[in-house]
Design a protein around this motif. Structure first.
Motif, short mmCIF file in Angstrom:
data_model
loop_
_atom_site.label_atom_id
_atom_site.label_comp_id
_atom_site.label_asym_id
_atom_site.label_seq_id
_atom_site.Cartn_x
_atom_site.Cartn_y
_atom_site.Cartn_z
N VAL A 161 15.91 13.08 -2.93
CA VAL A 161 14.69 12.59 -2.30
C VAL A 161 14.09 11.43 -3.09
CG1 VAL A 161 14.18 14.77 -1.16
CG2 VAL A 161 13.23 14.34 -3.42
N SER A 162 14.26 11.41 -4.40
CA SER A 162 13.74 10.31 -5.20
C SER A 162 14.54 9.03 -4.94
CB SER A 162 13.78 10.66 -6.69
OG SER A 162 12.89 11.72 -6.97
N ARG A 163 15.85 9.15 -4.78
CA ARG A 163 16.66 7.98 -4.45
C ARG A 163 16.25 7.40 -3.10
NH1 ARG A 163 18.56 5.55 -8.26
NH2 ARG A 163 20.00 7.15 -9.02
N SER A 164 15.96 8.29 -2.14
CA SER A 164 15.51 7.83 -0.82
C SER A 164 14.17 7.11 -0.92
CB SER A 164 15.39 9.01 0.15
OG SER A 164 16.66 9.56 0.43
N PRO B 79 0.83 -1.20 0.00
CA PRO B 79 0.00 0.00 0.00
C PRO B 79 0.86 1.25 0.00
CG PRO B 79 0.12 -0.94 2.19
CD PRO B 79 0.79 -1.91 1.28
N PHE B 80 0.26 2.36 -0.40
CA PHE B 80 0.96 3.63 -0.30
C PHE B 80 1.17 3.97 1.16
CE2 PHE B 80 -1.07 4.24 -4.53
CZ PHE B 80 0.08 4.48 -5.26
N THR B 81 2.31 4.56 1.48
CA THR B 81 2.64 4.91 2.85
C THR B 81 2.83 6.41 2.99
OG1 THR B 81 5.03 4.75 2.49
CG2 THR B 81 3.88 2.70 3.10
N ALA B 82 3.07 6.85 4.24
CA ALA B 82 3.33 8.27 4.49
C ALA B 82 4.59 8.72 3.75
CB ALA B 82 3.48 8.51 5.98
N THR B 83 5.57 7.84 3.63
CA THR B 83 6.79 8.18 2.89
C THR B 83 6.47 8.42 1.42
OG1 THR B 83 8.14 6.87 4.39
CG2 THR B 83 9.08 7.35 2.23
N ASP B 84 5.63 7.56 0.82
CA ASP B 84 5.23 7.73 -0.58
C ASP B 84 4.50 9.06 -0.77
OD1 ASP B 84 6.16 5.12 -1.18
OD2 ASP B 84 4.24 4.26 -0.58
N SER B 85 3.53 9.34 0.12
CA SER B 85 2.75 10.56 -0.04
C SER B 85 3.61 11.80 0.16
CB SER B 85 1.55 10.58 0.92
OG SER B 85 1.98 10.59 2.27
N GLY B 86 4.55 11.75 1.11
CA GLY B 86 5.44 12.89 1.32
C GLY B 86 6.29 13.16 0.10
N TRP B 87 6.78 12.10 -0.53
CA TRP B 87 7.61 12.25 -1.73
C TRP B 87 6.80 12.80 -2.89
CZ3 TRP B 87 7.24 9.27 -6.36
CH2 TRP B 87 8.23 9.58 -7.31
N ILE B 88 5.61 12.23 -3.12
CA ILE B 88 4.78 12.66 -4.24
C ILE B 88 4.35 14.11 -4.08
CG2 ILE B 88 2.56 12.28 -5.39
CD1 ILE B 88 2.94 9.26 -4.65
N ARG C 175 14.33 3.58 -2.28
CA ARG C 175 14.91 2.59 -1.37
C ARG C 175 13.98 2.25 -0.21
NH1 ARG C 175 20.68 5.77 -1.34
NH2 ARG C 175 21.56 4.84 -3.22
N ALA C 176 13.19 3.22 0.25
CA ALA C 176 12.44 3.00 1.49
C ALA C 176 10.96 3.32 1.38
CB ALA C 176 13.07 3.81 2.62
N GLY C 177 10.45 3.55 0.17
CA GLY C 177 9.03 3.78 0.02
C GLY C 177 8.25 2.49 0.23
N GLY C 178 6.93 2.57 0.23
CA GLY C 178 6.09 1.39 0.45
C GLY C 178 5.53 0.83 -0.84
N SER C 179 5.05 1.69 -1.72
CA SER C 179 4.43 1.27 -2.97
C SER C 179 5.49 0.98 -4.03
CB SER C 179 3.48 2.36 -3.47
OG SER C 179 3.18 2.18 -4.84
N ALA D 172 10.13 6.73 -8.74
CA ALA D 172 11.20 7.47 -8.06
C ALA D 172 12.56 7.05 -8.59
CB ALA D 172 11.11 7.24 -6.56
N ALA D 173 12.76 5.75 -8.81
CA ALA D 173 14.04 5.26 -9.32
C ALA D 173 14.31 5.79 -10.72
CB ALA D 173 14.06 3.74 -9.31
N ARG D 174 13.26 5.83 -11.56
CA ARG D 174 13.42 6.36 -12.92
C ARG D 174 13.79 7.83 -12.88
NH1 ARG D 174 8.73 3.31 -14.07
NH2 ARG D 174 7.43 5.19 -14.21
N ILE D 175 13.13 8.58 -12.00
CA ILE D 175 13.42 10.01 -11.89
C ILE D 175 14.84 10.23 -11.39
CG2 ILE D 175 12.85 12.11 -10.62
CD1 ILE D 175 9.91 11.31 -10.79
#
Length: 198
Positions: free
Chosen positions: A162-165, A51-60, A168-172, A179-182
């Motif tokens: 931030v995309s590299r982070s 599932p999407f996590t707080a880390t994913d939403s913060g990055w997006i 590595r540690a996102g949920g979705s 993020a890796a592509r970016i």
């Protein structure tokens, strides 16, 4: 050199991303799900693997305005009387950023998050602000070109970080792949920018 002042609000919003390196080293992840806004439901991404996590939403929610506002400066540079190599590169990069923003907005929609800039008015590292755009409009020739290089380099470096982070540690898995592509694209874009500086 411009001083960047970060207000308490974005610091809280960015906390999951700032903690990513420590969480990765300890074997943990920022996995708390962000609740959907009232009256909406966040549907899980197809084949996301998690599932999407707080880390994913913060990055997006950070990357969307970062890419969108940098794209405005790049579009300005592509139409400016800049040196031809810079203008051509800026035009191509502006197009890439438009594609990124469309992909990020799709994720925002799937997460049930509002399509608004939660960082509006915040002067943050890597963020091209309205004040930056206004300043650029008043510059000409080499001063304009130098300003564009400075601002876009800061944007590329911070968004790569931030995309590299997130990768590595996102949920979705879907968010992590984007993020890796970016992050990989940023590495190439920085190399090209460095070649223009020579």
């Amino acid at each position: 050199m411009k001083r960047r002042l970060v207000t308490p609000l974005p610091a809280l919003l960015l906390l999951p991303l700032l903690l990513l390196p420590l969480l990765s080293l300890s074997g943990c992840s920022a996995s708390a799900d962000r609740p959907a806004a009232a009256g909406t439901s966040a549907a899980p991404a197809p084949s996301s693997g998690a599932p999407f996590t707080a880390t994913d939403s913060g990055w997006i929610q950070l990357m969307t305005p970062m890419s969108e506002q940098a794209g405005q400066l790049l579009a300005m540079a592509s139409a400016h009387d800049s040196a031809p190599p810079l203008a051509s590169w800026a035009a191509a990069l502006a197009k890439e950023h438009r594609t990124e923003v469309a992909q990020l907005r799709q994720l925002l929609d799937r997460m049930g998050l509002p399509d608004t800039n939660v960082h509006a008015g915040h002067d943050m590292p890597g963020m091209v602000t309205e004040a930056d755009l206004a300043r650029a409009r008043g510059l000409k020739g080499a001063r304009f070109d130098g300003f564009v290089r400075q601002e876009i380099r800061a944007h590329l470096e911070q968004s790569q970080r931030v995309s590299r982070s997130e990768s590595r540690a996102g949920g979705s898995q879907e968010a992590k792949r984007l993020a890796a592509r970016i992050a990989d694209s940023r590495a190439e874009q920085l190399k090209t920018l460095s070649s223009l500086d020579r």
